[in-house]
Design a protein around this motif. Structure first.
Motif, PDB file in Angstrom:
ATOM      1  N   TRP A   1       0.847  -1.213   0.000  1.00 52.20           N
ATOM      2  CA  TRP A   1       0.000   0.000   0.000  1.00 52.20           C
ATOM      3  C   TRP A   1       0.875   1.252   0.000  1.00 52.20           C
ATOM      4  CZ3 TRP A   1      -4.410   1.446  -1.570  1.00 52.20           C
ATOM      5  CH2 TRP A   1      -5.066   2.568  -1.071  1.00 52.20           C
ATOM      6  N   ALA A   2       1.965   1.200   0.762  1.00 48.62           N
ATOM      7  CA  ALA A   2       2.876   2.355   0.809  1.00 48.62           C
ATOM      8  C   ALA A   2       3.486   2.601  -0.572  1.00 48.62           C
ATOM      9  CB  ALA A   2       3.977   2.102   1.837  1.00 48.62           C
ATOM     10  N   GLU A   3       3.690   1.523  -1.333  1.00 52.52           N
ATOM     11  CA  GLU A   3       4.315   1.664  -2.652  1.00 52.52           C
ATOM     12  C   GLU A   3       3.299   2.002  -3.749  1.00 52.52           C
ATOM     13  OE1 GLU A   3       6.596  -1.924  -3.160  1.00 52.52           O
ATOM     14  OE2 GLU A   3       7.807  -1.367  -1.403  1.00 52.52           O
ATOM     15  N   THR A   4       2.034   1.884  -3.438  1.00 55.19           N
ATOM     16  CA  THR A   4       0.999   2.245  -4.427  1.00 55.19           C
ATOM     17  C   THR A   4       1.072   3.758  -4.666  1.00 55.19           C
ATOM     18  OG1 THR A   4      -0.401   0.479  -3.586  1.00 55.19           O
ATOM     19  CG2 THR A   4      -1.499   2.199  -4.865  1.00 55.19           C
ATOM     20  N   PRO A   5       1.165   4.194  -5.913  1.00 52.68           N
ATOM     21  CA  PRO A   5       1.244   5.636  -6.158  1.00 52.68           C
ATOM     22  C   PRO A   5       0.087   6.382  -5.467  1.00 52.68           C
ATOM     23  CG  PRO A   5       1.682   4.438  -8.174  1.00 52.68           C
ATOM     24  CD  PRO A   5       1.239   3.417  -7.155  1.00 52.68           C
ATOM     25  N   ALA A   6       0.431   7.493  -4.854  1.00 55.35           N
ATOM     26  CA  ALA A   6      -0.565   8.211  -4.046  1.00 55.35           C
ATOM     27  C   ALA A   6      -1.839   8.535  -4.831  1.00 55.35           C
ATOM     28  CB  ALA A   6       0.066   9.465  -3.447  1.00 55.35           C
ATOM     29  N   PRO A   7      -1.754   9.001  -6.087  1.00 50.56           N
ATOM     30  CA  PRO A   7      -3.020   9.298  -6.795  1.00 50.56           C
ATOM     31  C   PRO A   7      -3.902   8.059  -6.984  1.00 50.56           C
ATOM     32  CG  PRO A   7      -1.177  10.392  -7.859  1.00 50.56           C
ATOM     33  CD  PRO A   7      -0.580   9.446  -6.861  1.00 50.56           C
ATOM     34  N   GLN A   8      -3.275   6.884  -7.053  1.00 52.54           N
ATOM     35  CA  GLN A   8      -4.109   5.657  -7.127  1.00 52.54           C
ATOM     36  C   GLN A   8      -4.824   5.427  -5.803  1.00 52.54           C
ATOM     37  OE1 GLN A   8      -2.260   1.960  -8.435  1.00 52.54           O
ATOM     38  NE2 GLN A   8      -1.170   3.074 -10.033  1.00 52.54           N
ATOM     39  N   ARG A   9      -4.115   5.706  -4.730  1.00 55.01           N
ATOM     40  CA  ARG A   9      -4.785   5.607  -3.416  1.00 55.01           C
ATOM     41  C   ARG A   9      -5.943   6.614  -3.373  1.00 55.01           C
ATOM     42  NH1 ARG A   9       0.965   5.485  -1.046  1.00 55.01           N
ATOM     43  NH2 ARG A   9       0.605   7.650  -0.407  1.00 55.01           N
ATOM     44  N   GLY A  10      -5.671   7.801  -3.894  1.00 54.55           N
ATOM     45  CA  GLY A  10      -6.702   8.853  -3.919  1.00 54.55           C
ATOM     46  C   GLY A  10      -7.921   8.441  -4.724  1.00 54.55           C
ATOM     47  N   ALA A  11      -7.684   7.743  -5.835  1.00 49.05           N
ATOM     48  CA  ALA A  11      -8.816   7.346  -6.692  1.00 49.05           C
ATOM     49  C   ALA A  11      -9.752   6.412  -5.927  1.00 49.05           C
ATOM     50  CB  ALA A  11      -8.292   6.672  -7.958  1.00 49.05           C
ATOM     51  N   ILE A  12      -9.166   5.538  -5.103  1.00 48.96           N
ATOM     52  CA  ILE A  12     -10.007   4.611  -4.311  1.00 48.96           C
ATOM     53  C   ILE A  12     -10.814   5.397  -3.272  1.00 48.96           C
ATOM     54  CG2 ILE A  12      -9.929   2.706  -2.641  1.00 48.96           C
ATOM     55  CD1 ILE A  12      -7.492   1.637  -4.264  1.00 48.96           C
ATOM     56  N   LEU A  13     -10.147   6.366  -2.645  1.00 48.53           N
ATOM     57  CA  LEU A  13     -10.866   7.195  -1.652  1.00 48.53           C
ATOM     58  C   LEU A  13     -12.016   7.962  -2.312  1.00 48.53           C
ATOM     59  CD1 LEU A  13      -8.182   8.897   0.626  1.00 48.53           C
ATOM     60  CD2 LEU A  13      -9.921   7.257   1.319  1.00 48.53           C
ATOM     61  N   ARG A  14     -11.735   8.488  -3.520  1.00 48.69           N
ATOM     62  CA  ARG A  14     -12.768   9.271  -4.227  1.00 48.69           C
ATOM     63  C   ARG A  14     -13.960   8.372  -4.549  1.00 48.69           C
ATOM     64  NH1 ARG A  14      -9.800  10.643  -8.100  1.00 48.69           N
ATOM     65  NH2 ARG A  14      -8.723  12.237  -6.890  1.00 48.69           N
ATOM     66  N   GLU A  15     -13.666   7.180  -5.030  1.00 43.61           N
ATOM     67  CA  GLU A  15     -14.744   6.239  -5.374  1.00 43.61           C
ATOM     68  C   GLU A  15     -15.537   5.859  -4.109  1.00 43.61           C
ATOM     69  OE1 GLU A  15     -15.958   5.329  -8.117  1.00 43.61           O
ATOM     70  OE2 GLU A  15     -17.202   3.641  -7.465  1.00 43.61           O
ATOM     71  N   ALA A  16     -14.815   5.619  -3.017  1.00 43.09           N
ATOM     72  CA  ALA A  16     -15.514   5.276  -1.763  1.00 43.09           C
ATOM     73  C   ALA A  16     -16.389   6.445  -1.319  1.00 43.09           C
ATOM     74  CB  ALA A  16     -14.498   4.920  -0.675  1.00 43.09           C
TER      75      ALA A  16
ATOM     76  N   PHE B   1     -16.202   1.008   5.552  1.00 45.61           N
ATOM     77  CA  PHE B   1     -15.403  -0.126   5.056  1.00 45.61           C
ATOM     78  C   PHE B   1     -16.132  -0.841   3.919  1.00 45.61           C
ATOM     79  CE2 PHE B   1     -13.699   1.173   8.978  1.00 45.61           C
ATOM     80  CZ  PHE B   1     -12.335   0.916   8.907  1.00 45.61           C
ATOM     81  N   GLU B   2     -17.467  -0.858   3.992  1.00 51.74           N
ATOM     82  CA  GLU B   2     -18.238  -1.402   2.856  1.00 51.74           C
ATOM     83  C   GLU B   2     -17.921  -0.588   1.607  1.00 51.74           C
ATOM     84  OE1 GLU B   2     -22.063  -2.947   5.543  1.00 51.74           O
ATOM     85  OE2 GLU B   2     -22.234  -1.075   4.438  1.00 51.74           O
ATOM     86  N   ALA B   3     -17.856   0.730   1.788  1.00 49.68           N
ATOM     87  CA  ALA B   3     -17.579   1.599   0.631  1.00 49.68           C
ATOM     88  C   ALA B   3     -16.149   1.396   0.127  1.00 49.68           C
ATOM     89  CB  ALA B   3     -17.803   3.063   1.021  1.00 49.68           C
ATOM     90  N   LEU B   4     -15.193   1.281   1.039  1.00 53.75           N
ATOM     91  CA  LEU B   4     -13.789   1.077   0.624  1.00 53.75           C
ATOM     92  C   LEU B   4     -13.631  -0.265  -0.082  1.00 53.75           C
ATOM     93  CD1 LEU B   4     -12.079   2.513   3.821  1.00 53.75           C
ATOM     94  CD2 LEU B   4     -11.746   3.389   1.493  1.00 53.75           C
ATOM     95  N   ASP B   5     -14.320  -1.282   0.432  1.00 56.57           N
ATOM     96  CA  ASP B   5     -14.275  -2.620  -0.174  1.00 56.57           C
ATOM     97  C   ASP B   5     -14.817  -2.549  -1.608  1.00 56.57           C
ATOM     98  OD1 ASP B   5     -14.006  -5.493  -0.147  1.00 56.57           O
ATOM     99  OD2 ASP B   5     -16.175  -5.630   0.174  1.00 56.57           O
ATOM    100  N   GLU B   6     -15.975  -1.914  -1.745  1.00 53.34           N
ATOM    101  CA  GLU B   6     -16.608  -1.798  -3.070  1.00 53.34           C
ATOM    102  C   GLU B   6     -15.749  -0.962  -4.021  1.00 53.34           C
ATOM    103  OE1 GLU B   6     -20.724  -0.589  -2.602  1.00 53.34           O
ATOM    104  OE2 GLU B   6     -20.869  -0.249  -4.775  1.00 53.34           O
ATOM    105  N   ALA B   7     -15.017  -0.013  -3.451  1.00 52.54           N
ATOM    106  CA  ALA B   7     -14.188   0.864  -4.291  1.00 52.54           C
ATOM    107  C   ALA B   7     -12.888   0.192  -4.729  1.00 52.54           C
ATOM    108  CB  ALA B   7     -13.874   2.158  -3.517  1.00 52.54           C
TER     109      ALA B   7
END
Ligand code: NAD
Length: 481
Positions: free
Chosen positions: A59-74, A188-194
C-alpha cells in the motif's frame, strides 16, 4: 429486521472468533434493536493488525493518486448511500435527521478532500551547499495505524482518521465505539466496493478493554489515533508512548463563550444556545459555560432561557433536538443537574426529562440552563456531555478571560463582542485549540487543524487538514550527489 454486521479483516467480512455478538438499540425507543455486531476480543484484533502489517508495504508503494482514486470512489459510494446512512445514524445515535445528514455529508467531503490531497503528497526540494547535490525531503507513511473512536460523531471521526491515514499510505485497523458503530462499518463497505486491496483497512467491533487495548499495545502498530474521554485517553497515551508509538489523543472539553458588555445580547444568546444544545450537547466542542459581563447578565439569562424553551425535543426529522445516546449518558446528565442544584446554582429552565407521549422511554432530557454558577462549581469544571449550560457572571472582560482559562480543558472557546481589541486579545490569550469570534464553539471546517490545549488533547499532533497528513507521515531528508 435487525441488520447483522461483521468484522472486515483482510478483505473478508467475517464473524468474531468469539462467536459472540452484541446489539445496539434506538435511544429514542430503547426497546427497538437497531443492529447486531461482532463482540470481538484480543484474537480478532490481533488478526486484523497482522492483516494490516502484511498489506502495509504494498500500500505504501501504491502511487498516491491511485490511493486517492479509491478514496474518491468510496466517497461517491457513501454519497449515494447518504439517506440510508443518515437514517441509520439517527436510529443508533439519536441525532436529528438534519444533524445526522450533515455528519454523513462531512464524511463524504473528508474522503473527497484527502483524495485530492494525494496529488500533492511527496516532499520538498531544497537548495544544497554542494554543487551537484540534490537535497530533498520525502514523506513516508508511519506504518500500521490503530484508530479508536467515540460514539458521538460515529461517521465523521472515523472518516477524519481513516482518510488521511489511507491517503498517505498507511494500513489501518479501526475500533469504533460499541454504541452506534453501524455508520463506521459502512465506511469499510464503501472502501471494499471501491477496490481497496485486502488487509489495507480493517474494522473490528467490540470492547475497548480488549479490542482497543490490543491496538494500543500490539508491537506491529506504529501509530495510535484516539478520540474519546480523558479517562481512557490519558491511559492510552501513556501506554502507546511507552511502547514508542506515535500517538494522538483528542479528548474532552469545557468550552466557554465569553459575552462582553458590547455584545448584541440577542445574538449572543442564540450563539450560546446553538453551541450548548445542538447535537443534544453531546459534542466535545459543546458550549457548556456562558461567561457573561455583569451589565448584560440579566438580559442574557432571560434570552438564553427563551432560546432553550423554544427548542422542540423529539425523534427523527420533525424536531430540533434528539435524545441522549444511552441511559447511562442520560443518568450522568441528570446527576450533574442534581449536583449543580446542591452547589447552589439557580435552575432557570429544564432540569429533567420532558413529559409527553412522543417521548416514550427515550433518553430525552430538557435543554437546561443554570444561572448563578461559580466557575469553581463542578458544573463549570467537569464535562457533562449533555444539554446543560452554566451561566457565570463576571465583573469585566478581564475576569471573563480568566474564568474561560481557569479549567483543565482547552478545546474550543468563543467570544461575543463588538470590540475589536477585546476580540483580538481573546484570540491571543485564550487557552484553547480553537478560538472563535462571534460564533458558536461547535462546528469545524475540515481543511484546518483541530486539537486542544491542556487536558483536551495531546498537544503535539493535530487532526484534519494538513495536520491529518502530518500525523500519518514521517519525513526523510535525502542528500543525493
Ligand atoms: P470513551 O473514552 O468511553 O471511548 C472512546 C473509545 O475508546 C471507544 O471506542 C472505546 O471502546 C475505546 N476504549 C475504551 N477503553 C479502552 C482501552 N482501555 N483501550 C483502548 N480503547 C478503549 O469515550 P466515548 O464515551 O465514546 O466518547 C465521548 C468522549 O469523547 C467525550 O469525553 C468527548 O469530549 C470526547 N470527544 C472528543 C473529541 C475531540 O476531538 N477532542 C471528539 C468527540 C468526542
Amino acid at each position: 429486521m435487525t441488520e447483522r454486521y461483521q468484522n472486515y479483516v483482510d478483505g473478508e467480512w467475517i464473524d468474531a472468533q468469539t462467536n459472540e455478538t452484541f446489539e445496539t438499540t434506538d435511544p429514542a425507543a430503547p426497546a427497538e434493536v437497531v443492529a447486531e455486531y461482532q463482540q470481538s476480543d484480543e484474537a480478532d484484533a490481533e488478526a486484523a493488525v497482522e492483516a494490516a502489517a502484511a498489506a502495509q508495504d504494498e500500500w505504501a508503494e501504491t502511487p498516491a493518486p491511485q490511493r486517492g482514486a479509491i478514496l474518491r470512489e468510496a466517497g461517491s459510494i457513501l454519497a449515494d448511500r447518504k439517506d440510508e446512512l443518515t437514517d441509520l445514524l439517527t436510529r443508533e445515535e439519536g441525532k436529528t435527521h438534519a444533524e445526522a445528514g450533515g455528519e454523513v455529508q462531512r464524511a463524504v467531503d473528508i474522503f473527497y478532500y484527502y483524495a485530492e490531497k494525494t496529488r500533492d503528497l511527496g516532499g520538498t526540494v531544497k537548495s544544497a551547499s554542494g554543487p551537484r547535490t540534490n537535497l530533498y525531503t520525502v514523506d513516508e507513511p508511519v506504518g500500521v495505524a490503530g484508530l479508536i473512536t467515540p460514539w458521538n460523531y460515529p461517521i465523521a471521526i472515523p472518516a477524519w482518521k481513516l482518510a488521511p491515514a489511507l491517503a498517505t499510505g498507511n494500513a489501518v485497523v479501526l475500533k469504533p465505539a460499541k454504541v452506534a458503530p453501524g455508520v463506521a462499518v459502512a465506511l469499510f463497505e464503501a472502501l471494499d466496493e471501491a477496490g481497496l486491496p485486502d488487509g489495507v483497512a480493517n474494522v473490528v467491533t467490540g470492547p475497548g478493554s480488549t479490542v482497543g487495548n490490543t491496538l494500543v499495545t500490539h508491537e506491529d502498530v506504529d501509530a495510535v489515533s484516539f478520540t474519546g474521554s480523558g479517562e481512557v485517553g490519558h491511559m492510552v497515551y501513556d501506554q502507546a508512548t511507552d511502547d514508542g508509538k506515535r500517538v494522538q489523543t483528542e479528548l474532552g472539553g469545557k468550552n466557554p463563550t465569553v459575552v462582553t458588555d458590547s455584545a448584541d445580547v440577542e445574538e449572543a444568546a442564540e450563539i450560546v444556545a446553538n453551541g450548548a444544545f445542538g447535537v443534544t450537547g453531546q459534542a466535545c466542542t459543546a458550549c457548556s459555560r456562558a461567561i457573561v459581563h455583569t451589565d448584560v447578565y440579566d438580559e442574557f439569562v432571560e434570552r438564553v432561557v427563551d432560546q432553550a424553551e423554544s427548542i422542540e425535543i423529539g425523534p427523527g426529522d420533525e424536531y430540533d433536538m434528539g435524545p441522549q445516546v444511552t441511559e447511562s449518558e442520560l443518568e450522568g446528565t441528570l446527576d450533574y443537574i442534581e449536583v449543580a442544584e446542591r452547589e447552589g446554582a439557580t435552575l432557570e429552565t429544564g432540569g429533567g426529562q420532558p413529559d409527553g407521549d412522543r417521548f416514550g422511554d427515550g433518553y430525552y432530557v430538557e435543554p437546561t440552563v443554570f444561572s448563578g454558577v461559580d466557575n469553581d462549581f463542578r458544573i463549570a469544571q467537569e464535562e457533562v456531555f449533555g444539554p446543560v449550560l452554566a451561566v457565570i457572571e463576571v465583573e469585566d472582560f478581564e475576569a471573563g478571560l480568566a474564568a474561560a482559562n481557569d479549567v483543565q480543558y482547552g478545546l474550543s472557546a468563543s467570544v461575543v463582542t463588538d470590540d475589536h481589541t477585546e476580540a483580538e486579545r481573546f484570540v491571543r490569550e485564550v487557552e484553547a485549540g480553537v478560538a472563535k469570534v462571534n460564533a458558536k464553539t461547535t462546528g469545524l471546517e475540515l481543511h484546518v487543524p483541530f486539537g486542544g490545549f491542556k487536558r483536551s488533547s495531546s498537544e503535539t499532533w493535530r487532526e484534519q487538514g494538513d495536520a491529518g497528513i502530518d500525523f500519518y507521515t514521517i519525513e526523510k531528508t535525502v542528500y543525493d550527489g
